[in-house]
Design an enzyme around this catalytic site. Structure first.
Site, PDB file in Angstrom:
ATOM      1  N   ASP A 196      -4.338  18.476 -16.485  1.00  0.00           N
ATOM      2  CA  ASP A 196      -3.371  19.189 -15.628  1.00  0.00           C
ATOM      3  C   ASP A 196      -2.831  18.399 -14.435  1.00  0.00           C
ATOM      4  OD1 ASP A 196      -4.856  20.927 -17.151  1.00  0.00           O
ATOM      5  OD2 ASP A 196      -5.579  22.118 -15.471  1.00  0.00           O
ATOM      6  N   GLN A 235      -5.851  16.039 -13.035  1.00  0.00           N
ATOM      7  CA  GLN A 235      -7.206  16.102 -13.568  1.00  0.00           C
ATOM      8  C   GLN A 235      -7.473  14.779 -14.267  1.00  0.00           C
ATOM      9  OE1 GLN A 235      -9.661  19.209 -13.738  1.00  0.00           O
ATOM     10  NE2 GLN A 235      -8.655  18.642 -11.830  1.00  0.00           N
ATOM     11  N   TRP A 248     -11.786  13.759 -22.173  1.00  0.00           N
ATOM     12  CA  TRP A 248     -12.146  14.578 -21.005  1.00  0.00           C
ATOM     13  C   TRP A 248     -13.589  14.305 -20.608  1.00  0.00           C
ATOM     14  CZ3 TRP A 248     -15.342  18.503 -19.258  1.00  0.00           C
ATOM     15  CH2 TRP A 248     -14.882  19.264 -18.176  1.00  0.00           C
TER      16      TRP A 248
HETATM   17  C1  FRU Z   1      -6.617  23.737 -17.760  1.00  0.00           C
HETATM   18  C2  FRU Z   1      -8.045  23.570 -17.248  1.00  0.00           C
HETATM   19  C3  FRU Z   1      -8.203  24.245 -15.909  1.00  0.00           C
HETATM   20  C4  FRU Z   1      -9.338  23.499 -15.297  1.00  0.00           C
HETATM   21  C5  FRU Z   1      -9.095  22.103 -15.788  1.00  0.00           C
HETATM   22  C6  FRU Z   1     -10.341  21.313 -16.060  1.00  0.00           C
HETATM   23  O1  FRU Z   1      -6.205  22.760 -18.641  1.00  0.00           O
HETATM   24  O2  FRU Z   1      -8.947  24.065 -18.195  1.00  0.00           O
HETATM   25  O3  FRU Z   1      -8.416  25.639 -15.971  1.00  0.00           O
HETATM   26  O4  FRU Z   1      -9.338  23.582 -13.908  1.00  0.00           O
HETATM   27  O5  FRU Z   1      -8.353  22.214 -16.985  1.00  0.00           O
HETATM   28  O6  FRU Z   1     -10.055  19.978 -16.329  1.00  0.00           O
END
Ligand code: FRU
Length: 491
Positions: free
Chosen positions: A39, A55, A63
């Site tokens: 995000d 993010q 991730w």
């Molecule tokens: C959305 C999400 C958010 C969270 C973030 C974690 O893509 O799941 O809700 O804060 O990504 O990386």
């Protein structure tokens, strides 16, 4: 102060980022300095510049423990990389510095508001709380009073472990700050909660602005709330959506709830819900208001479902959309590329009044980094059924944009684009019936295609991981049509 994790991340991204050549990245779409991004976060105006955080897991193209990466820009097109802004280095955010937003404080400091996660996901120990950090546009200190919004603020029935993604804004009239955050209610589906603060540090709960009741997906992530052109708009990213007609096919998808807002009583009355994007890759958008009053949206150009696929050999994963200007026309959301893109357009190639029968290439019309508008009208007395633009095309690859005037749909089909994921490779957008006339604006940037239909009435955003040598563009129809094509390279 435990800054070790942040220092480590900054050193790592500097070293690894330098190993990625410019050509391995999109030209004007934001990618992470190294590793993974999801995000966009903290999209804000600070001291006259546009700041964007994201993010970030610098250590891998998948991730992992979330950090905040950071870039800034004077015009939304050319971005300058800044060192990572935050790392998961406190007890209250040890499991991740999740999504959030930013605002410039009255005293000139930049406030970041984010979700701190502690305790592993899906365990009883998992807690998501809202935290803040203060900085100068480069370096940020987490506030000693964190977390600033916790379970204590929540009404009964709200979740302590699905409570995230605060979006803050300043209300100039009321001289205070508001923030919306996503939550999961006891029926298992999402809601948006509104909070208020005089200073950005001390918060109180105001109300639940809207909730899913299991109609618009499960948990509502990344809410954003604003008023533009007399419309109140609540943009949400619900998880696990069910498709409705041509809308919401990406599992985790994005909806724009529009209606009216009574700002005294804090009552949002929803009148409509519509998809924001009809492409294969679009999630977690966030907006800001520019000093000249434009509402600009940026999103993660990726869908969670296909996010473990990357361009072959890439040392980065994930990118943002081109920022878009939002407006409302007859209650409908209109999105167009930020006007700043015009400054970067060079080498115009214009073909007017081209009669197309069967297939055709046009001189000067090729490329993978471009802004091209195609206007189509039917030939007198004859109606075509299918008009196709092939992009990122060569002998081996092609992505097709297919307009079917009889169905009033535009389809993007990347089955043959080289993407190593074929569960979902087509999406369709409903378009206005104009008797076979349509305007398609294509913005391409090495690894993506964003299609703006009929001056922004619908948008389709998708990643294209086709090798960049495949740069052909081909037009095809089953009955004669007239075309105007205007193409620019972007420099
Ligand atoms: C959305 C999400 C958010 C969270 C973030 C974690 O893509 O799941 O809700 O804060 O990504 O990386």
């Amino acid at each position: 102060m435990n800054q070790t994790k942040l220092t480590e991340a900054r050193n790592y991204e500097k070293e690894q980022g330098a190993k990625i050549s410019e050509k391995e990245r999109p030209l004007f779409h934001v990618t992470p300095t190294a590793g993974w991004m999801n995000d966009p976060n903290g999209f804000s105006v600070y001291k006259g510049e546009y700041h964007l955080f994201y993010q970030y897991h610098p250590y891998d193209i998948n991730w992992g423990p979330m950090h905040w990466g950071h870039v800034k820009s004077a015009d939304f097109i050319k971005w300058e990389r800044l060192p990572a802004a935050m790392a998961p280095d406190r007890e209250y955010d040890a499991q991740g510095v999740f999504s959030g937003s930013a605002a410039e404080l009255e005293d000139g400091r930049h406030l970041l508001m984010y979700t701190g996660v502690q305790g592993k996901d899906s365990t009883p120990q998992c807690r998501q709380t809202q935290c803040v950090a203060i900085g100068d546009g480069v370096n940020y200190e987490k506030y000693e009073g964190n977390p600033v919004i916790t379970g204590k603020h929540l009404p009964q029935g709200c979740s302590l472990s699905d409570f995230r993604d605060p979006k803050i804004w300043r209300d100039e009239k009321k001289k205070c700050y508001y923030a919306v955050a996503g939550n999961r209610t006891s029926d298992g589906s999402g809601a948006v909660l509104l909070f208020q603060s005089a200073d950005g540090f001390s918060w109180e709960y105001v109300t639940m602005l809207d909730r899913s009741r299991n109609e618009y997906g499960r948990m509502w992530e990344c809410p954003d709330f604003f008023e533009t052109d007399g419309q109140a708009a609540l943009i949400i990213s619900p998880q696990e959506m069910r498709a409705k007609g041509l809308e919401f096919h990406n599992g985790n998808d994005v909806a724009c709830l529009t209606g009216s807002y009574d700002s005294e009583k804090h009552i949002f009355t929803r009148k409509q819900a519509a998809a924001v994007d009809y492409g294969l890759d679009f999630y977690a958008p966030q907006t800001l208001e520019t000093p000249d009053g434009r509402r600009i949206l940026i999103a993660w150009m990726q869908s969670w479902e296909s996010s473990r696929f990357h361009p072959d050999g890439a040392k980065w994963a994930g990118m943002c959309t081109l920022p878009r200007e939002l407006s409302f026309k007859e209650g409908r959301l209109i999105q167009n590329p930020v006007r700043e893109l015009f400054k970067y357009r060079i080498n115009p190639v214009i073909h007017k009044g081209v009669r197309l029968e069967k297939t055709m290439r046009l001189s000067g019309i090729t490329g993978r980094i471009l802004d091209m508008t195609v206007d189509i009208r039917p030939d007198a007395g004859r109606m075509y059924q299918k008009f196709v633009i092939y992009i990122a095309e060569n002998k081996e690859y092609a992505t097709r944009l297919i307009y079917r005037p009889g169905k009033n749909t535009v389809c993007i089909d990347r089955t043959d684009s080289g993407f190593r994921y074929h569960i979902v490779s087509k999406r369709e957008a409903p378009v206005r019936d104009q008797g076979g006339s349509i305007r398609l604006r294509l913005v391409l940037d090495r690894f993506s295609a964003e299609i703006f239909i009929n001056d922004g009435e619908q948008v389709m955003s998708s990643c294209l991981y086709t090798p960049v040598e495949a740069d052909g563009i081909l037009f095809e129809t089953d009955e004669a049509v007239w075309m105007d094509v205007e193409k620019y390279d972007i420099c």
